[in-house]
Design a protein around this motif. Structure first.
Motif, PDB file in Angstrom:
ATOM      1  N   ILE A 147     -42.625  64.134   6.237  1.00  0.00           N
ATOM      2  CA  ILE A 147     -42.882  65.017   5.098  1.00  0.00           C
ATOM      3  C   ILE A 147     -41.952  64.663   3.941  1.00  0.00           C
ATOM      4  O   ILE A 147     -42.382  64.518   2.786  1.00  0.00           O
ATOM      5  N   ILE A 148     -40.672  64.507   4.240  1.00  0.00           N
ATOM      6  CA  ILE A 148     -39.672  64.197   3.213  1.00  0.00           C
ATOM      7  C   ILE A 148     -39.925  62.812   2.633  1.00  0.00           C
ATOM      8  O   ILE A 148     -39.898  62.620   1.409  1.00  0.00           O
ATOM      9  N   ASP A 149     -40.206  61.835   3.498  1.00  0.00           N
ATOM     10  CA  ASP A 149     -40.447  60.471   3.058  1.00  0.00           C
ATOM     11  C   ASP A 149     -41.655  60.388   2.128  1.00  0.00           C
ATOM     12  O   ASP A 149     -41.618  59.692   1.101  1.00  0.00           O
ATOM     13  N   ASP A 150     -42.709  61.112   2.454  1.00  0.00           N
ATOM     14  CA  ASP A 150     -43.904  61.121   1.612  1.00  0.00           C
ATOM     15  C   ASP A 150     -43.564  61.689   0.226  1.00  0.00           C
ATOM     16  O   ASP A 150     -43.973  61.136  -0.800  1.00  0.00           O
ATOM     17  N   ALA A 151     -42.807  62.768   0.196  1.00  0.00           N
ATOM     18  CA  ALA A 151     -42.422  63.369  -1.092  1.00  0.00           C
ATOM     19  C   ALA A 151     -41.549  62.411  -1.902  1.00  0.00           C
ATOM     20  O   ALA A 151     -41.741  62.256  -3.118  1.00  0.00           O
ATOM     21  N   VAL A 152     -40.607  61.756  -1.245  1.00  0.00           N
ATOM     22  CA  VAL A 152     -39.738  60.793  -1.931  1.00  0.00           C
ATOM     23  C   VAL A 152     -40.569  59.672  -2.540  1.00  0.00           C
ATOM     24  O   VAL A 152     -40.381  59.301  -3.705  1.00  0.00           O
ATOM     25  N   ALA A 153     -41.508  59.140  -1.764  1.00  0.00           N
ATOM     26  CA  ALA A 153     -42.348  58.042  -2.254  1.00  0.00           C
ATOM     27  C   ALA A 153     -43.144  58.455  -3.486  1.00  0.00           C
ATOM     28  O   ALA A 153     -43.193  57.724  -4.481  1.00  0.00           O
ATOM     29  N   HIS A 154     -43.745  59.646  -3.442  1.00  0.00           N
ATOM     30  CA  HIS A 154     -44.566  60.077  -4.573  1.00  0.00           C
ATOM     31  C   HIS A 154     -43.735  60.421  -5.805  1.00  0.00           C
ATOM     32  O   HIS A 154     -44.176  60.194  -6.929  1.00  0.00           O
ATOM     33  N   LEU A 155     -42.543  60.947  -5.617  1.00  0.00           N
ATOM     34  CA  LEU A 155     -41.686  61.214  -6.774  1.00  0.00           C
ATOM     35  C   LEU A 155     -41.150  59.913  -7.374  1.00  0.00           C
ATOM     36  O   LEU A 155     -40.969  59.813  -8.591  1.00  0.00           O
ATOM     37  N   GLY A 156     -40.935  58.908  -6.534  1.00  0.00           N
ATOM     38  CA  GLY A 156     -40.581  57.582  -7.049  1.00  0.00           C
ATOM     39  C   GLY A 156     -41.710  57.006  -7.883  1.00  0.00           C
ATOM     40  O   GLY A 156     -41.491  56.411  -8.945  1.00  0.00           O
ATOM     41  N   GLN A 157     -42.944  57.213  -7.425  1.00  0.00           N
ATOM     42  CA  GLN A 157     -44.100  56.765  -8.200  1.00  0.00           C
ATOM     43  C   GLN A 157     -44.189  57.521  -9.520  1.00  0.00           C
ATOM     44  O   GLN A 157     -44.497  56.925 -10.565  1.00  0.00           O
ATOM     45  N   ALA A 158     -43.897  58.816  -9.491  1.00  0.00           N
ATOM     46  CA  ALA A 158     -43.939  59.617 -10.726  1.00  0.00           C
ATOM     47  C   ALA A 158     -42.903  59.108 -11.722  1.00  0.00           C
ATOM     48  O   ALA A 158     -43.179  59.019 -12.931  1.00  0.00           O
ATOM     49  N   ALA A 159     -41.719  58.752 -11.239  1.00  0.00           N
ATOM     50  CA  ALA A 159     -40.687  58.198 -12.127  1.00  0.00           C
ATOM     51  C   ALA A 159     -41.155  56.865 -12.715  1.00  0.00           C
ATOM     52  O   ALA A 159     -40.945  56.588 -13.902  1.00  0.00           O
ATOM     53  N   TYR A 160     -41.803  56.060 -11.896  1.00  0.00           N
ATOM     54  CA  TYR A 160     -42.325  54.784 -12.367  1.00  0.00           C
ATOM     55  C   TYR A 160     -43.392  54.996 -13.443  1.00  0.00           C
ATOM     56  O   TYR A 160     -43.378  54.337 -14.487  1.00  0.00           O
ATOM     57  N   VAL A 161     -44.305  55.932 -13.198  1.00  0.00           N
ATOM     58  CA  VAL A 161     -45.351  56.222 -14.188  1.00  0.00           C
ATOM     59  C   VAL A 161     -44.716  56.698 -15.491  1.00  0.00           C
ATOM     60  O   VAL A 161     -45.131  56.276 -16.574  1.00  0.00           O
ATOM     61  N   ARG A 162     -43.701  57.547 -15.399  1.00  0.00           N
ATOM     62  CA  ARG A 162     -43.053  58.005 -16.631  1.00  0.00           C
ATOM     63  C   ARG A 162     -42.448  56.820 -17.376  1.00  0.00           C
ATOM     64  O   ARG A 162     -42.498  56.756 -18.611  1.00  0.00           O
ATOM     65  N   GLY A 163     -41.876  55.879 -16.652  1.00  0.00           N
ATOM     66  CA  GLY A 163     -41.361  54.671 -17.290  1.00  0.00           C
ATOM     67  C   GLY A 163     -42.447  53.883 -17.992  1.00  0.00           C
ATOM     68  O   GLY A 163     -42.248  53.375 -19.099  1.00  0.00           O
ATOM     69  N   LEU A 164     -43.621  53.799 -17.364  1.00  0.00           N
ATOM     70  CA  LEU A 164     -44.740  53.073 -17.967  1.00  0.00           C
ATOM     71  C   LEU A 164     -45.249  53.752 -19.230  1.00  0.00           C
ATOM     72  O   LEU A 164     -45.528  53.092 -20.226  1.00  0.00           O
ATOM     73  N   VAL A 165     -45.400  55.084 -19.181  1.00  0.00           N
ATOM     74  CA  VAL A 165     -46.037  55.781 -20.301  1.00  0.00           C
ATOM     75  C   VAL A 165     -45.057  56.223 -21.381  1.00  0.00           C
ATOM     76  O   VAL A 165     -45.466  56.421 -22.522  1.00  0.00           O
ATOM     77  N   ASP A 166     -43.785  56.381 -21.027  1.00  0.00           N
ATOM     78  CA  ASP A 166     -42.781  56.860 -21.991  1.00  0.00           C
ATOM     79  C   ASP A 166     -41.629  55.892 -22.234  1.00  0.00           C
ATOM     80  O   ASP A 166     -40.760  56.185 -23.051  1.00  0.00           O
ATOM     81  N   GLY A 167     -41.559  54.816 -21.491  1.00  0.00           N
ATOM     82  CA  GLY A 167     -40.416  53.922 -21.584  1.00  0.00           C
ATOM     83  C   GLY A 167     -39.155  54.572 -21.064  1.00  0.00           C
ATOM     84  O   GLY A 167     -38.035  54.228 -21.453  1.00  0.00           O
ATOM     85  N   TRP A 168     -39.303  55.510 -20.177  1.00  0.00           N
ATOM     86  CA  TRP A 168     -38.226  56.356 -19.660  1.00  0.00           C
ATOM     87  C   TRP A 168     -37.571  55.719 -18.452  1.00  0.00           C
ATOM     88  O   TRP A 168     -38.178  54.956 -17.720  1.00  0.00           O
ATOM     89  N   SER A 169     -36.318  56.088 -18.210  1.00  0.00           N
ATOM     90  CA  SER A 169     -35.603  55.643 -17.014  1.00  0.00           C
ATOM     91  C   SER A 169     -34.895  56.838 -16.400  1.00  0.00           C
ATOM     92  O   SER A 169     -34.359  57.696 -17.114  1.00  0.00           O
TER      93      SER A 169
END
Length: 172
Positions: A147-169
């Motif tokens: 459960i925790i690993d799945d959440a970590v993976a998806h939040l990592g993806q969300a951070a990556y998407v924010r980097g793609l769309v906003d140039g965010w880190s």
């Protein structure tokens, strides 16, 4: 280190990541789907929390946190048990959140439920078999890590998407 402290720390980390990803995020970025087919930040944060909520309810045999009016608060018209597994482009695009704070509130409520549950467990409870559909059979401890690993993976993806769309880190 006590098993409860370790699992509580791990279970809290996805929420910390969600707070960072959602902080100051514009609505357009929240719902942006990279190349028109990637998961949006809204969907990823929702899914990370929903999968934890659904699986936790199955573990403790009680109600999902979602049942406490979160569909209405987040504006996401999805029922109990639905956590987006198998969603295609159309379903991801249709998931819209009017208020990112409500989405974060839901993630926080799920994290609270998860850490409360973890706090109730004896070390021996982690060895209980909770799913015999897999080989080897899945124990409570393994399911919690999943459960925790799945959440970590998806939040990592969300951070990556924010980097793609906003140039965010995330700041590391």
């Amino acid at each position: 280190m006590d098993h409860r402290a370790l699992l509580t720390d791990a279970a809290s980390r996805p929420l910390d990541a969600a707070r960072q990803v959602l902080d100051g995020l514009a609505s357009g970025s929240l719902h942006a789907m990279p190349e028109g087919r990637g998961n949006s930040i809204a969907w990823l944060v929702w899914h990370a929390a929903r999968q934890a909520d659904v699986q936790l309810a199955a573990l403790h045999g009680g109600a999902e946190v979602w049942a406490d009016g979160w569909a209405h608060r987040t504006g996401i018209d999805r029922g109990e048990g639905d956590f987006g597994f198998g969603d295609g482009v159309a379903e991801v695009a249709a998931l819209r959140v009017a208020d990112p704070d409500a989405l974060l509130g839901y993630a926080a409520a799920v994290t609270d439920a998860l850490t409360t549950y973890v706090g109730s467990l004896a070390a021996t409870d982690l060895d209980d078999v909770v799913d015999t559909n897999w080989t080897p059979h899945v124990t409570r401890g393994v399911r919690l890590i999943s459960i925790i690993d799945d959440a970590v993976a998806h939040l990592g993806q969300a951070a990556y998407v924010r980097g793609l769309v906003d140039g965010w880190s995330i700041g590391y």
